[in-house]
Design an enzyme around this catalytic site. Sequence first.
Site, PDB file in Angstrom:
ATOM      1  N   GLY A 229       0.870  -1.563   0.271  1.00 25.06           N
ATOM      2  CA  GLY A 229      -0.143  -0.122   0.270  1.00 25.06           C
ATOM      3  C   GLY A 229       1.255   1.034   0.056  1.00 25.06           C
ATOM      4  N   THR A 233      -0.020   4.659   4.771  1.00 23.14           N
ATOM      5  CA  THR A 233      -1.892   3.650   4.943  1.00 23.14           C
ATOM      6  C   THR A 233      -1.918   3.048   6.146  1.00 23.14           C
ATOM      7  OG1 THR A 233      -0.782   2.346   3.382  1.00 23.14           O
ATOM      8  CG2 THR A 233      -2.319   3.880   2.111  1.00 23.14           C
ATOM      9  N   GLY A 234      -1.080   3.039   6.587  1.00 23.85           N
ATOM     10  CA  GLY A 234      -0.962   2.319   7.531  1.00 23.85           C
ATOM     11  C   GLY A 234      -0.499   0.905   7.554  1.00 23.85           C
ATOM     12  N   THR A 236       2.538  -0.280   9.114  1.00 19.79           N
ATOM     13  CA  THR A 236       3.293  -0.853   9.964  1.00 19.79           C
ATOM     14  C   THR A 236       2.119  -0.739  10.882  1.00 19.79           C
ATOM     15  OG1 THR A 236       5.229   0.827   9.170  1.00 19.79           O
ATOM     16  CG2 THR A 236       5.080   0.137  11.405  1.00 19.79           C
ATOM     17  N   GLU A 452      -4.076  31.657 -11.557  1.00 15.73           N
ATOM     18  CA  GLU A 452      -5.542  31.013 -10.179  1.00 15.73           C
ATOM     19  C   GLU A 452      -6.409  31.362 -10.847  1.00 15.73           C
ATOM     20  OE1 GLU A 452      -4.087  28.755  -8.397  1.00 15.73           O
ATOM     21  OE2 GLU A 452      -2.239  29.332  -8.455  1.00 15.73           O
TER      22      GLU A 452
HETATM   23  P1  ADP Z   1       2.572   2.988   6.650  1.00 12.01           P
HETATM   24  O1  ADP Z   1       3.907   2.077   6.945  1.00 12.01           O
HETATM   25  O2  ADP Z   1       2.127   2.557   5.916  1.00 12.01           O
HETATM   26  O3  ADP Z   1       3.928   3.864   5.755  1.00 12.01           O
HETATM   27  P2  ADP Z   1       2.198   3.820   9.248  1.00 12.01           P
HETATM   28  O4  ADP Z   1       1.190   2.381  10.013  1.00 12.01           O
HETATM   29  O5  ADP Z   1       3.583   4.054   9.781  1.00 12.01           O
HETATM   30  O6  ADP Z   1       2.106   3.615   7.280  1.00 12.01           O
HETATM   31  O7  ADP Z   1       0.674   4.973   9.891  1.00 12.01           O
HETATM   32  C1  ADP Z   1       1.554   6.059  10.093  1.00 12.01           C
HETATM   33  C2  ADP Z   1       0.486   6.449  11.094  1.00 12.01           C
HETATM   34  O8  ADP Z   1      -0.757   7.139  10.257  1.00 12.01           O
HETATM   35  C3  ADP Z   1       0.190   5.574  11.770  1.00 12.01           C
HETATM   36  O9  ADP Z   1       0.373   5.462  13.096  1.00 12.01           O
HETATM   37  C4  ADP Z   1      -1.548   6.304  12.282  1.00 12.01           C
HETATM   38  O10 ADP Z   1      -1.451   7.420  13.574  1.00 12.01           O
HETATM   39  C5  ADP Z   1      -1.540   7.125  11.644  1.00 12.01           C
HETATM   40  N1  ADP Z   1      -2.688   6.173  10.503  1.00 12.01           N
HETATM   41  C6  ADP Z   1      -2.581   5.615   9.121  1.00 12.01           C
HETATM   42  N2  ADP Z   1      -3.617   4.403   8.628  1.00 12.01           N
HETATM   43  C7  ADP Z   1      -4.732   4.412   9.971  1.00 12.01           C
HETATM   44  C8  ADP Z   1      -5.580   3.739  10.196  1.00 12.01           C
HETATM   45  N3  ADP Z   1      -6.197   3.327   8.864  1.00 12.01           N
HETATM   46  N4  ADP Z   1      -6.260   4.180  11.044  1.00 12.01           N
HETATM   47  C9  ADP Z   1      -5.972   4.850  11.961  1.00 12.01           C
HETATM   48  N5  ADP Z   1      -4.431   5.614  12.273  1.00 12.01           N
HETATM   49  C10 ADP Z   1      -3.793   5.042  10.872  1.00 12.01           C
HETATM   50 ZN    ZN Z   2      -1.022  27.380 -12.203  1.00  7.38          ZN
HETATM   51 MG    MG Z   3       5.949   1.863   7.560  1.00  6.95          MG
END
Ligand code: ADP
Ligand code: ZN
Ligand code: MG
Length: 643
Positions: A229, A233-234, A236, A452
């Site tokens: 993803g 997008t969460g 980790t 703009e």
């Molecule tokens: P990725 O690993 O996909 O780049 P992360 O898991 O590190 O993203 O997400 C970063 C932060 O964004 C998380 O710590 C959380 O606070 C927030 N976050 C991302 N997705 C969600 C979700 N589906 N629900 C709640 N918080 C989210």
């Molecule tokens: Zn422009």
């Molecule tokens: Mg990550």
Amino acid sequence: MKQDKKQNYPKKPKKNSKKGLQIFLGKSLPQNIFVTLLIFFIITAVYSLISENISKSDKIALSQLVIEINEGDVSEIVVKGEGLEILYSDGQKKKSKKETATALTDTLVNYGVSLEKLKDVKIEINNPSGFLFWLGNLAPFLIPLLFIIFFIWFLSRQMKGAGMQAFSFGQSKARMIDPKDSSQRVTFNDVAGAKEAKEELIEIVDFLKNPKKFLEIGARIPKGVILMGASGTGKTLLARAVAGEAGVPFFSISGSEFVEMFVGVGASRVRDLFKIAKHTAPAIIFIDEIDAVGRVRGTGVGGGNDEREQTLNQILVEMDGFEPNEKVIIMAATNRPDVLDPALLRPGRFDRRVVIDLPDRNDREQILKIHARAKPFSEDVNLATIAERTPGFSGADLYSLMNEGAILAARENRKKISQFDLIRSIEKVMLGPERKSHILSKREKKITAYHEAGHALIASVLPYADPVHKISIISRGRVAGYTLKLPFEDRKMQSKKEFLDDIAVSLGGYLAEKMVFDDLTTGASNDIQVLTALARNMVTKYGMSEQVGPIALEGDNDRTMFGEGIISKKYSEKVSSEIDTEVAHIIDKAYKNTEHILKTHKQALDAIAEKLVEVETIERNEFEKLLLVNGITPKKKEDIEHS
Ligand code: ADP
Ligand code: ZN
Ligand code: MG
């Protein structure tokens, strides 16, 4: 002058995860040696200076002593071992040394002392007490020696530290999250949206909690789950939630941490990590950003890094060596599944793939609610509206939106976060902070306003462009001004007509400048890049050109998902020039269209630009009033749905 929602949005910098060692070897050790040496030298120098001074000032030779005795100047001699302390009749004190193993008087006689005079001298034998005597004698040698020993000990300690580091290179750098540590515990309740991903992962949790149930029935449990993803997008977060739900140890390491300084380290790290995890099984090993090590091998891309290949091979070996009842599940995350080595995705390895999409409107609202949990809000806050206004935001963006809102409220000394704080934060997260200090000159302001206004006008007239939500000529981040357009609904697909209108909208700024000032500025460069890329994708990716037809000439990122590395141009020179002609044709058509609209609605363009120069920011309501006054009917949601 950006005019769209989200384009080249800066990536968050990666945390530096390998600080310990580098600081140590890179700076501290040589500095320590240097400092120690310096101190050592200073102390020895001072010591020898002092001791020399003492001995120089009042030490006399035996022959001198004899002369002085003969002259009757000496009143007393105290013998301390070999040392002589000489007291003169005038009260002076001097020191000397006698020969070893001979009596003092014998020595003096040998030097020709007059016995007469010697009788007048009081001679006192004062053998000093053992310890002090020895100390006094040994001190000149002992102190420097002690320093040297201390120095060697100090150095060796340092070296040992470094050595230990060097030996522990191989040991995995994984961080473990203990299931019992409730402060770090994340569960599925902390993750909003991502329904399919969660469903998939609940199965994994079930297995980790209750492996017996599965094994008894002969079910083969997946060894590897890969989360795919966009960043933020969460992924980790979800991986941690799986560990939290299952209540098992969670070893997390980032792909980039595998690869370090010495060849062979990555591979041995993998070995260690798997060994430790097997010990604590059931457990989860999480390899974040696996694309850093898991890139397609043998392409020479990224420097043909042997180290990386070895690490990847080791991961594969470990995964293959797993017994099905080992109860260790390997999770990985990537935002570049297209570059992954196909060997990783083979059955028996990361054969479960979980795709996490950007959240849709409803999910966004849920995510906002999660991050609103511990925050005080005033009554006017409506998270649904915020969710509506943030298409394309990832979970991480929404998290920082909430945080920015809280910061804004705190800065203005309010106890509660208001809706307005959140709305301002949307733009801050999207485009960077407002730069009020970046003041445009009068002319620049006018040019920006027309630019703009051009975007906004075209977007309002063309039927398939997204409606305008806000226009501003307050610079933000790297852009001088921006026109915010928002779709009525989240889209998963885009049509050819929408693309064509988007290209025209992008040209709106450029052409407005050209028409009004008969000149061009660099402010349109981003627009031009965007529209060219759009037109090119239409031809080469989406089959949207009449001339070229439905042939995909370019994949995503020029690579296929299971491909064998970089795919060089798959088409002939002839097709290549055909593509160029088609791209030019599409842009040309949009150009004429845009020019025509700007000319017919010149009055509206002027009105918008003037208003912008005056107030700098126009919100949707006001903008639509301006349109109506100038004979343009603003778009409504119903128009789109019925068209
Ligand atoms: P990725 O690993 O996909 O780049 P992360 O898991 O590190 O993203 O997400 C970063 C932060 O964004 C998380 O710590 C959380 O606070 C927030 N976050 C991302 N997705 C969600 C979700 N589906 N629900 C709640 N918080 C989210
Ligand atoms: Zn422009
Ligand atoms: Mg990550």
